[in-house]
Design an enzyme around this catalytic site. Structure first.
Site, PDB file in Angstrom:
ATOM      1  N   MET A   7      -1.896  -2.023 -10.866  1.00  0.00           N
ATOM      2  CA  MET A   7      -1.547  -0.913 -11.671  1.00  0.00           C
ATOM      3  C   MET A   7      -0.576   0.243 -11.047  1.00  0.00           C
ATOM      4  O   MET A   7      -0.760   0.591  -9.988  1.00  0.00           O
ATOM      5  CB  MET A   7      -3.090   0.115 -11.971  1.00  0.00           C
ATOM      6  CG  MET A   7      -3.964  -0.707 -12.379  1.00  0.00           C
ATOM      7  SD  MET A   7      -5.745   0.049 -12.430  1.00  0.00           S
ATOM      8  CE  MET A   7      -6.496  -1.198 -12.928  1.00  0.00           C
ATOM      9  N   ASP A  30     -11.267  -9.487 -20.462  1.00  0.00           N
ATOM     10  CA  ASP A  30     -11.336  -8.632 -19.176  1.00  0.00           C
ATOM     11  C   ASP A  30     -11.513  -7.165 -19.732  1.00  0.00           C
ATOM     12  O   ASP A  30     -11.005  -6.721 -20.406  1.00  0.00           O
ATOM     13  CB  ASP A  30      -9.867  -8.559 -18.656  1.00  0.00           C
ATOM     14  CG  ASP A  30      -9.704  -7.879 -17.439  1.00  0.00           C
ATOM     15  OD1 ASP A  30     -10.835  -7.434 -16.949  1.00  0.00           O
ATOM     16  OD2 ASP A  30      -8.614  -7.612 -16.935  1.00  0.00           O
ATOM     17  N   MET A  69      -7.778  -7.532 -23.551  1.00  0.00           N
ATOM     18  CA  MET A  69      -8.426  -6.486 -22.871  1.00  0.00           C
ATOM     19  C   MET A  69      -9.374  -6.242 -23.934  1.00  0.00           C
ATOM     20  O   MET A  69      -9.501  -5.956 -25.172  1.00  0.00           O
ATOM     21  CB  MET A  69      -7.424  -5.701 -22.785  1.00  0.00           C
ATOM     22  CG  MET A  69      -6.322  -5.610 -21.935  1.00  0.00           C
ATOM     23  SD  MET A  69      -6.899  -6.272 -20.005  1.00  0.00           S
ATOM     24  CE  MET A  69      -8.034  -4.681 -19.526  1.00  0.00           C
ATOM     25  N   MET A  89      -0.279  -4.590 -14.647  1.00  0.00           N
ATOM     26  CA  MET A  89      -0.370  -3.370 -15.578  1.00  0.00           C
ATOM     27  C   MET A  89       0.524  -2.379 -15.244  1.00  0.00           C
ATOM     28  O   MET A  89       0.264  -1.525 -14.501  1.00  0.00           O
ATOM     29  CB  MET A  89      -1.750  -2.538 -15.320  1.00  0.00           C
ATOM     30  CG  MET A  89      -2.848  -3.347 -16.142  1.00  0.00           C
ATOM     31  SD  MET A  89      -4.536  -3.107 -15.797  1.00  0.00           S
ATOM     32  CE  MET A  89      -4.623  -4.173 -14.329  1.00  0.00           C
ATOM     33  N   HIS A 111      -9.346 -12.425  -9.545  1.00  0.00           N
ATOM     34  CA  HIS A 111      -8.764 -11.593 -10.461  1.00  0.00           C
ATOM     35  C   HIS A 111      -8.295 -10.426  -9.738  1.00  0.00           C
ATOM     36  O   HIS A 111      -8.852  -9.568  -9.105  1.00  0.00           O
ATOM     37  CB  HIS A 111      -9.490 -11.085 -11.804  1.00  0.00           C
ATOM     38  CG  HIS A 111      -8.916 -10.372 -12.778  1.00  0.00           C
ATOM     39  ND1 HIS A 111      -7.897 -11.107 -13.734  1.00  0.00           N
ATOM     40  CD2 HIS A 111      -8.695  -9.119 -13.181  1.00  0.00           C
ATOM     41  CE1 HIS A 111      -7.356 -10.139 -14.557  1.00  0.00           C
ATOM     42  NE2 HIS A 111      -8.000  -9.186 -14.232  1.00  0.00           N
ATOM     43  N   HIS A 164      -2.902  -9.653 -12.568  1.00  0.00           N
ATOM     44  CA  HIS A 164      -2.955  -8.906 -13.846  1.00  0.00           C
ATOM     45  C   HIS A 164      -1.926  -7.899 -13.525  1.00  0.00           C
ATOM     46  O   HIS A 164      -2.405  -6.998 -12.918  1.00  0.00           O
ATOM     47  CB  HIS A 164      -4.373  -8.950 -14.170  1.00  0.00           C
ATOM     48  CG  HIS A 164      -4.244  -7.777 -15.431  1.00  0.00           C
ATOM     49  ND1 HIS A 164      -5.486  -7.041 -15.925  1.00  0.00           N
ATOM     50  CD2 HIS A 164      -3.554  -7.550 -16.352  1.00  0.00           C
ATOM     51  CE1 HIS A 164      -5.465  -6.544 -17.081  1.00  0.00           C
ATOM     52  NE2 HIS A 164      -4.120  -6.604 -17.637  1.00  0.00           N
ATOM     53  N   ASP A 195      -5.911  -6.811 -10.083  1.00  0.00           N
ATOM     54  CA  ASP A 195      -5.711  -5.915 -11.089  1.00  0.00           C
ATOM     55  C   ASP A 195      -4.553  -4.774 -10.396  1.00  0.00           C
ATOM     56  O   ASP A 195      -4.718  -4.164  -9.540  1.00  0.00           O
ATOM     57  CB  ASP A 195      -6.630  -4.877 -11.435  1.00  0.00           C
ATOM     58  CG  ASP A 195      -7.395  -5.749 -12.442  1.00  0.00           C
ATOM     59  OD1 ASP A 195      -7.170  -6.250 -13.474  1.00  0.00           O
ATOM     60  OD2 ASP A 195      -8.903  -5.991 -12.141  1.00  0.00           O
ATOM     61  N   SER A 217     -13.060  -9.624 -10.483  1.00  0.00           N
ATOM     62  CA  SER A 217     -12.291  -8.592 -10.326  1.00  0.00           C
ATOM     63  C   SER A 217     -12.456  -7.902  -9.183  1.00  0.00           C
ATOM     64  O   SER A 217     -13.304  -6.868  -8.989  1.00  0.00           O
ATOM     65  CB  SER A 217     -12.141  -7.630 -11.636  1.00  0.00           C
ATOM     66  OG  SER A 217     -11.477  -6.637 -11.214  1.00  0.00           O
TER      67      SER A 217
END
Ligand code: DX5
Ligand code: ZN
Length: 217
Positions: free
Chosen positions: A37, A175, A137, A68, A33, A66, A35, A8
């Site tokens: 957000m 994750d 998660m 979010m 990966h 991913h 992330d 990540s």
């Protein structure tokens, strides 16, 4: 079979992102990966399209994105264009999950669904055959470096049962808070993909740590 390893980048040194990406390129890791957000679905803001596009330019391995974010449907095409190979959306953010999953697949990306720690696995029973990936998660999303929630082992076993009983070919990804101690137990519980942020990027030798994760049988 050895697990797929997805470092990540949230835990990478953003001032030296190119160096960190090159390290992952040279390592035995399989995916990047990413992330994303939005500060609404999770209490943190990370990065979006411009950074994803730049990462895609120098990453030599697939981008596992991913999301979010609320209302992810609005951004599927743009993340695909930015270079995402896999796009995962949170169950908790989708009112029409079947439509969202198929929109991801129609964009040409693999489709993943993510469950927060409080969301039960059985809610996936009517969508599991349509997804390429389920991401469990093992922390509450929003930050790297949090403590692994041990109830995740039980969820992995339940998800593995659901996949086998329905003939789904979905991968299981976990994750949050993954380290060299819990990773073998996750693989034993049926996990295919391990995401790791802090464990890799704060290690004295990140490439060696990736190799250790990759060698788990
Ligand atoms: C948390 C993110 C994770 C996180 C993992 O919201 O989805 O990918 O960066 O970092 P570690 O491995 O440090 O928990
Ligand atoms: Zn993540």
């Amino acid at each position: 079979m050895s697990p797929i390893i997805a470092p990540s980048l949230l835990s990478a040194d953003f001032l030296n992102l190119r160096t960190e990406i090159d390290m992952v390129n040279r390592s035995e890791a399989d995916w990047f990966h990413l992330d994303v957000m939005d500060g609404v679905f999770v209490p943190n803001i990370s990065f979006g399209f411009p950074v994803t596009e730049k990462i895609a330019q120098c990453a030599e391995k697939p981008l596992d994105v991913h999301l979010m974010i609320v209302d992810p449907d609005r951004y599927i095409e743009r993340f695909r264009k930015a270079g995402a190979d896999r796009i995962s959306v949170h169950y908790e953010t989708c009112n029409n999950l079947h439509r969202t999953v198929h929109a991801i697949r129609n964009s040409g990306a693999k489709a993943g669904v993510v469950l927060n720690p409080h969301t039960p696995v059985h809610l996936l029973s009517d969508i599991i055959r349509d997804v390429d990936l389920v991401l469990l998660m093992s922390v509450n999303p929003g930050f790297g470096g949090q403590k692994f929630i041990t109830h995740t082992y039980e969820k992995c076993r339940l998800l593995k049962e659901l996949i086998l009983s329905t003939g789904s070919d979905s991968l299981i990804e976990v994750d949050g808070g993954i380290d060299l101690e819990n990773a073998p137990k996750l693989v034993a519980a049926g996990v295919d993909v391990l995401v790791a942020g802090n464990t890799i990027f704060t290690a004295a030798d990140p490439m060696a740590t990736i190799r250790q994760l990759k060698q788990i049988a």
